[in-house]
Design a protein around this motif. Structure first.
Motif, PDB file in Angstrom:
ATOM      1  N   ILE B 211       0.606  -1.120   0.117  1.00  0.00           N
ATOM      2  CA  ILE B 211       0.299   0.203  -0.124  1.00  0.00           C
ATOM      3  C   ILE B 211       0.898   1.056  -0.130  1.00  0.00           C
ATOM      4  O   ILE B 211       1.751   1.105   0.546  1.00  0.00           O
ATOM      5  CB  ILE B 211      -1.037  -0.144   1.191  1.00  0.00           C
ATOM      6  N   LEU B 235      -2.170   2.140   8.065  1.00  0.00           N
ATOM      7  CA  LEU B 235      -1.791   0.952   7.464  1.00  0.00           C
ATOM      8  C   LEU B 235      -0.708   0.368   7.107  1.00  0.00           C
ATOM      9  O   LEU B 235      -0.413  -0.669   6.057  1.00  0.00           O
ATOM     10  CB  LEU B 235      -2.499   1.629   6.010  1.00  0.00           C
ATOM     11  N   GLN B 267      -1.147  -3.092  -4.473  1.00  0.00           N
ATOM     12  CA  GLN B 267      -2.152  -2.957  -4.444  1.00  0.00           C
ATOM     13  C   GLN B 267      -3.309  -2.494  -4.667  1.00  0.00           C
ATOM     14  O   GLN B 267      -4.290  -1.895  -5.092  1.00  0.00           O
ATOM     15  CB  GLN B 267      -2.516  -4.255  -3.087  1.00  0.00           C
ATOM     16  N   LEU B 268      -2.772  -0.775  -3.775  1.00  0.00           N
ATOM     17  CA  LEU B 268      -3.436   0.114  -3.248  1.00  0.00           C
ATOM     18  C   LEU B 268      -2.402   1.142  -3.149  1.00  0.00           C
ATOM     19  O   LEU B 268      -1.862   1.276  -2.769  1.00  0.00           O
ATOM     20  CB  LEU B 268      -4.395  -0.129  -1.739  1.00  0.00           C
ATOM     21  N   VAL B 291      -7.150   5.118  -5.595  1.00  0.00           N
ATOM     22  CA  VAL B 291      -7.936   5.479  -5.245  1.00  0.00           C
ATOM     23  C   VAL B 291      -7.350   7.473  -5.076  1.00  0.00           C
ATOM     24  O   VAL B 291      -6.236   7.575  -4.575  1.00  0.00           O
ATOM     25  CB  VAL B 291      -8.409   5.340  -3.730  1.00  0.00           C
ATOM     26  N   VAL B 309     -12.584  10.291  -4.561  1.00  0.00           N
ATOM     27  CA  VAL B 309     -13.594  11.243  -4.330  1.00  0.00           C
ATOM     28  C   VAL B 309     -13.511  13.096  -3.647  1.00  0.00           C
ATOM     29  O   VAL B 309     -11.876  13.011  -4.586  1.00  0.00           O
ATOM     30  CB  VAL B 309     -13.114  11.145  -2.487  1.00  0.00           C
ATOM     31  N   VAL B 316     -10.518  14.886   4.635  1.00  0.00           N
ATOM     32  CA  VAL B 316     -10.933  12.575   4.555  1.00  0.00           C
ATOM     33  C   VAL B 316      -9.593  12.465   5.183  1.00  0.00           C
ATOM     34  O   VAL B 316      -9.406  11.474   5.468  1.00  0.00           O
ATOM     35  CB  VAL B 316     -10.759  12.843   2.874  1.00  0.00           C
ATOM     36  N   LEU B 319     -10.147  11.642   8.756  1.00  0.00           N
ATOM     37  CA  LEU B 319     -11.513  10.802   8.976  1.00  0.00           C
ATOM     38  C   LEU B 319     -11.296   9.226   8.541  1.00  0.00           C
ATOM     39  O   LEU B 319     -10.987   8.115   9.126  1.00  0.00           O
ATOM     40  CB  LEU B 319     -12.408  11.187   7.853  1.00  0.00           C
ATOM     41  N   LEU B 320     -10.159   9.147   7.435  1.00  0.00           N
ATOM     42  CA  LEU B 320      -9.747   7.966   6.993  1.00  0.00           C
ATOM     43  C   LEU B 320      -9.160   7.169   8.048  1.00  0.00           C
ATOM     44  O   LEU B 320      -8.818   5.972   8.674  1.00  0.00           O
ATOM     45  CB  LEU B 320      -9.116   7.840   5.816  1.00  0.00           C
ATOM     46  N   LEU B 324      -9.632   3.860   9.811  1.00  0.00           N
ATOM     47  CA  LEU B 324      -9.033   2.499  10.222  1.00  0.00           C
ATOM     48  C   LEU B 324      -8.152   1.964  11.852  1.00  0.00           C
ATOM     49  O   LEU B 324      -8.424   1.156  11.586  1.00  0.00           O
ATOM     50  CB  LEU B 324      -8.084   2.431   8.918  1.00  0.00           C
ATOM     51  N   GLN B 327     -10.575  -0.037  13.622  1.00  0.00           N
ATOM     52  CA  GLN B 327     -11.237  -1.417  13.515  1.00  0.00           C
ATOM     53  C   GLN B 327      -9.976  -2.563  14.562  1.00  0.00           C
ATOM     54  O   GLN B 327      -8.772  -1.840  14.420  1.00  0.00           O
ATOM     55  CB  GLN B 327     -10.698  -1.628  11.935  1.00  0.00           C
TER      56      GLN B 327
END
Ligand SMILES: Cc1cc2nc3c(=O)[nH]c(=O)nc-3n(C[C@H](O)[C@H](O)[C@H](O)COP(=O)(O)OP(=O)(O)OC[C@H]3O[C@@H](n4cnc5c(N)ncnc54)[C@H](O)[C@@H]3O)c2cc1C
Lengths: 267, 327
Positions: B211, B235, B267-268, B291, B309, B316, B319-320, B324, B327
Motif C-alpha cells: 500500500i 495502514l 495493491q492500493l 484511489v 472522492v 478526508v 477521517l480515514l 481505520l 478497527q
C-alpha cells in the motif's frame, strides 16, 4: 577525458498510441516524437556539466534509430555536445535492446571513450538493458541507477551515488566505464537560439545499419537474434474513477472503505 | 520439456527480499507448467548465511551460494561472473530469473549479454511453450501498452515485483551448496561502497510496498504532510509524494513517485491532492487499485483512478485514519 552519451528519440509520452497494422508495434504515423528521451537528456546535461566543471575533452552523442532521430542528435548538439553519430535504421525497424547495445558497442569502439553514459531507460520500450549490456560488450565496468557522479582523474575512479531499495549508496569504481543515469545534478539546459544555429553546422556522421552490423560480427551465444515481438496491445480504455458520493465527508469515507474492502478487496 | 530455472535472488541488506521469494514462487509455477526441472536459488554477495537459510524454505529445490568478501560491494560485472559460476553447476537448458529490483535490473541485462541470452525486463507474465521457449508479457509506455515477446535460446528475465504473488512454500529443504569465487575478473575489481544513507525509516520501501499513500501540492504545507504519514502508519504503508512536494522541499527526493522518481506497484495507491500529470501517472499505473482524493472534480487523476472522492484532503485524511484505527 572524452565522453559518449547514447540517446534515443521516442514518441512524446502524451502522444496517442495506436497499434500498427502488423500488430507488433505502435503505428508511428501521426505520432509526435519528443526531441529526446527525458533520461537521456538528463544524461547529456550531466556530461556537459562535468565537461564544464572538470575540463573534459569532447562530449559525443550516438543513437541507433531512423532518419528522424537526427533531430534528437541536433538537439544534443545545441545543448553543447561536440559531435554526433547516427546509426540509421529502416523507418519501422524494431530492434532487440541487446542488438542495439551490440551495435552501439561496435561504433563506440572506434571512438575515444573514457566514459560512456546512458539514461536509465527509454520511456517507450522501458527495457533498461543497454547500459549494462554495453558494459559487457565493451569489456568495461557498468554502474546503474546513478544519481550523480564526479570523476577523480588522478586516481582513475568515479565517485558516484546510486539508488538502491531503502536508501542511497555512495560508491566508487574505476573508469573507463558505462554509467546509467537515473537523474543528473542539474535540470537539462534549454538550447539558446545561437546554439541551435551553431548545432546545424556541427559534425554529424551517419552510418547505415548494414555497415554497423558488419562491424558487430557474430553475436555471442547460440540463439540470436534473441527476442521476438509477437504482439503490441493497448488495454481497454479506463472507465474513469467510480466517484464516491455522500452528504458528508464522513459518509464518503465510510463508503470508500466499504468499496475497498468488499469490491476491490485491497484492504 | 524440463527447464532448470536459476533464480538470482536479491538480498542486498542481508535478508531475502519479498520480491526474491516471489521470483522463487513463480519459478516453481513455471517449472510445473513446463513439465519439471529444478528451481535453483542463486545467492551472490557476502555474509549470506541468513538469506541462504531463508532461500532453503522459499520453494527452491537447490540453493547455490557464492559468498565472498570480494562481492561485498555489488557490481554487475562481478555478480554476472559469479552467476556464471553457479550456472556451470546446473544442467542446461537454463532460464534465469531475478526480481526487477535495482540489483536485478542492473545485473540481468549484463548476464544476458554475456551468455548470449534473450532478455526481457519487468515482465508481468511467463508462459512456457512446447519447444522450450517462453512467452512473456511486459508493460511499455508507462503502462499505456503491453508487449508480448517470445524468448528463445536462454531466457533471462526480471519479474515486476507484486505482479506474481508468493505461494506458501512446499516442504523442501535442500542443503546449501557453496560455490567458490576464486579471483574476480579485472573488470569487476575496485568497486567500493563508502556510505549508505537509509531512507527507509519505519515504513516499507516505496517500490516494494503493498500500500502506498501519496500526497501532492494539494497538501498545501510541509506540516500538513504529517496527515499523509499518519494514514500510512495506520495502514503499514509506504509514503510517496509528487514532484511538486519534493520541489517545494516538503519531503526529500527519495519520496518522489513518477518518471524521475520511483515506480510503485502496490495493491492500493492512495493519492491526496495530486493532479495526475502524466509524469506522475507513469509511476503508478502498475498499481492494482488507485484511489484519488482531490477537491477539483475535473482533476486528470480521476481518469486513471478506480475510486474518486471529490473533497478536501485535509478533512478526508484524518477521517480515514480514524476509521481505520478504530478497527
Ligand atoms: C521532465 C519532467 C519530469 C517530471 N517527473 C515527475 C515525477 O517523477 N513525479 C511527479 O509527481 N511529477 C513529475 N513531474 C512534474 C509533473 O509534471 C507535475 O508538475 C507534478 O506531478 C504536479 O504535482 P502535484 O500533482 O502534486 O501538483 P499540482 O499539479 O499543482 O496539483 C495539485 C492538486 O491538488 C489539488 N488540491 C488542492 N488543494 C486541495 C485540497 N485541499 N484537497 C484536495 N486536493 C487539493 C488540486 O486540485 C490539484 O489537482 C515532472 C515534470 C517534468 C517536466
Amino acid at each position: 577525458m572524452d565522453v559518449i552519451v547514447c540517446v534515443k528519440q521516442i514518441p512524446d509520452p502524451e502522444t496517442k498510441l495506436r497499434v500498427a497494422a502488423s500488430g507488433k508495434s505502435y503505428d508511428p504515423d501521426g505520432v509526435k516524437f519528443t526531441i529526446v528521451n527525458t533520461y537521456d537528456e538528463a544524461t547529456v546535461e550531466e556530461a556537459l556539466r562535468m565537461k564544464e566543471e572538470f575540463g573534459f575533452g569532447a562530449v559525443r552523442t550516438v543513437t541507433v534509430g531512423p532518419a528522424r532521430s537526427e533531430e534528437a542528435l541536433r538537439h544534443t548538439l545545441a545543448m553543447g555536445a561536440d559531435e554526433a553519430v547516427l546509426v540509421e535504421t529502416p523507418p519501422n525497424a524494431v530492434l532487440d535492446p541487446l542488438l542495439v547495445a551490440r551495435i552501439l558497442s561496435a561504433v563506440i569502439k572506434d571512438m575515444p571513450h573514457d566514459l560512456v553514459m546512458v539514461g536509465k531507460h527509454a520511456q517507450d520500450d522501458e527495457a533498461g538493458q543497454v547500459g549494462s549490456a554495453l558494459g559487457e560488450y565493451l569489456g568495461l565496468p557498468s554502474y546503474a541507477f546513478v544519481t550523480g557522479l564526479t570523476p577523480d582523474s588522478g586516481a582513475h575512479v568515479l565517485k558516484m551515488a546510486r539508488y538502491v531499495e531503502g536508501g542511497e549508496e555512495a560508491f566508487g569504481g574505476p573508469f573507463p566505464a558505462v554509467v546509467s543515469l537515473l537523474k543528473g545534478v542539474k535540470d537539462p539546459r534549454t538550447p539558446t537560439l545561437p546554439n541551435i544555429l551553431k548545432a546545424r553546422k556541427k559534425p554529424l556522421k551517419k552510418i547505415p545499419l548494414p555497415e554497423a552490423l558488419a562491424k558487430v560480427g557474430a553475436l555471442p551465444g547460440a540463439g540470436n537474434p534473441t527476442s521476438e515481438t509477437l504482439a503490441f496491445t493497448l488495454p481497454p480504455p479506463r472507465a474513469g474513477a467510480k466517484m464516491i458520493e455522500g452528504q458528508t465527508p464522513e459518509e464518503q469515507v465510510e463508503k470508500l472503505l466499504k468499496s475497498l474492502k468488499e469490491e476491490a478487496k485491497v484492504l | 520439456m524440463t527447464l532448470n530455472i536459476i533464480v538470482v535472488t536479491d538480498q542486498r541488506d542481508g535478508t531475502l527480499k519479498g520480491a526474491s521469494r516471489e521470483s522463487l514462487s513463480e519459478a516453481r509455477r513455471v517449472v510445473a507448467r513446463a513439465g519439471g526441472g529444478d528451481v535453483v536459488a542463486c545467492l551472490v554477495g557476502h555474509n549470506l548465511g541468513k538469506a541462504a537459510e531463508e532461500a532453503r524454505h522459499s520453494g527452491a529445490s537447490r540453493v547455490l551460494v557464492v559468498d565472498d568478501e570480494k562481492l561485498k560491494a555489488f557490481s554487475a560485472a562481478g555478480y554476472a561472473h559469479a552467476v556464471g559460476l553457479v550456472a556451470a553447476k546446473v544442467p542446461a537448458p537454463h532460464v534465469f530469473l531475478a526480481p526487477d529490483t535495482t540489483m536485478g535490473r542492473e545485473l540481468l541485462p549484463r548476464l544476458g549479454a554475456r551468455i548470449g541470452g534473450s532478455v526481457a525486463t519487468a515482465v508481468t507474465s511467463i508462459a512456457p511453450e512446447a519447444d522450450g521457449s517462453l512467452t512473456v508479457q511486459r508493460k511499455v509506455f508507462g503502462g499505456r501498452a503491453t508487449e508480448t515477446l517470445r524468448l528463445r535460446g536462454t531466457p533471462v528475465i526480471t519479474l515486476r515485483p507484486n505482479a506474481f504473488g508468493i505461494d506458501a512454500s512446499p516442504a523442501s529443504d535442500p542443503p546449501v551448496e557453496n560455490v567458490p569465487l576464486g579471483d574476480l575478473p579485472a573488470v569487476a575489481q575496485g568497486v567500493q561502497v563508502t556510505n549508505f544513507t537509509s531512507t527507509r525509516g519505519d515504513t516499507p520501501d516505496l517500490t516494494e510496498a503493498q500500500i502506498v499513500v501519496s500526497g501532492g501540492r494539494g497538501m498545501k504545507t510541509a506540516e500538513n504532510f504529517v496527515l499523509v504519514e499518519n494514514l500510512a502508519k495506520t495502514l503499514g504503508a509506504a509514503v510517496g509524494a509528487s514532484r511538486a512536494v519534493v520541489d517545494a522541499g516538503w519531503r526529500p527526493a527519495s519520496f518522489q513517485v513518477g518518471q524521475t522518481g520511483k515506480t510503485v506497484q502496490p495493491q492500493l495507491y492512495l493519492a491526496f491532492g495530486i493532479s495526475g500529470a502524466i509524469q506522475h501517472l507513469v509511476g503508478i499505473t502498475n498499481s492494482r487499485c488507485i484511489v484519488a482524493v482531490n477537491k477539483d472534480p475535473a482533476a486528470p487523476i480521476f481518469k486513471v483512478a478506480d475510486y474518486g472522492v471529490v473533497g478536501d484532503a485535509m478533512t478526508v485524511l484524518p477521517l480515514l485514519t480514524k476509521a481505520l484505527t478504530k478497527q
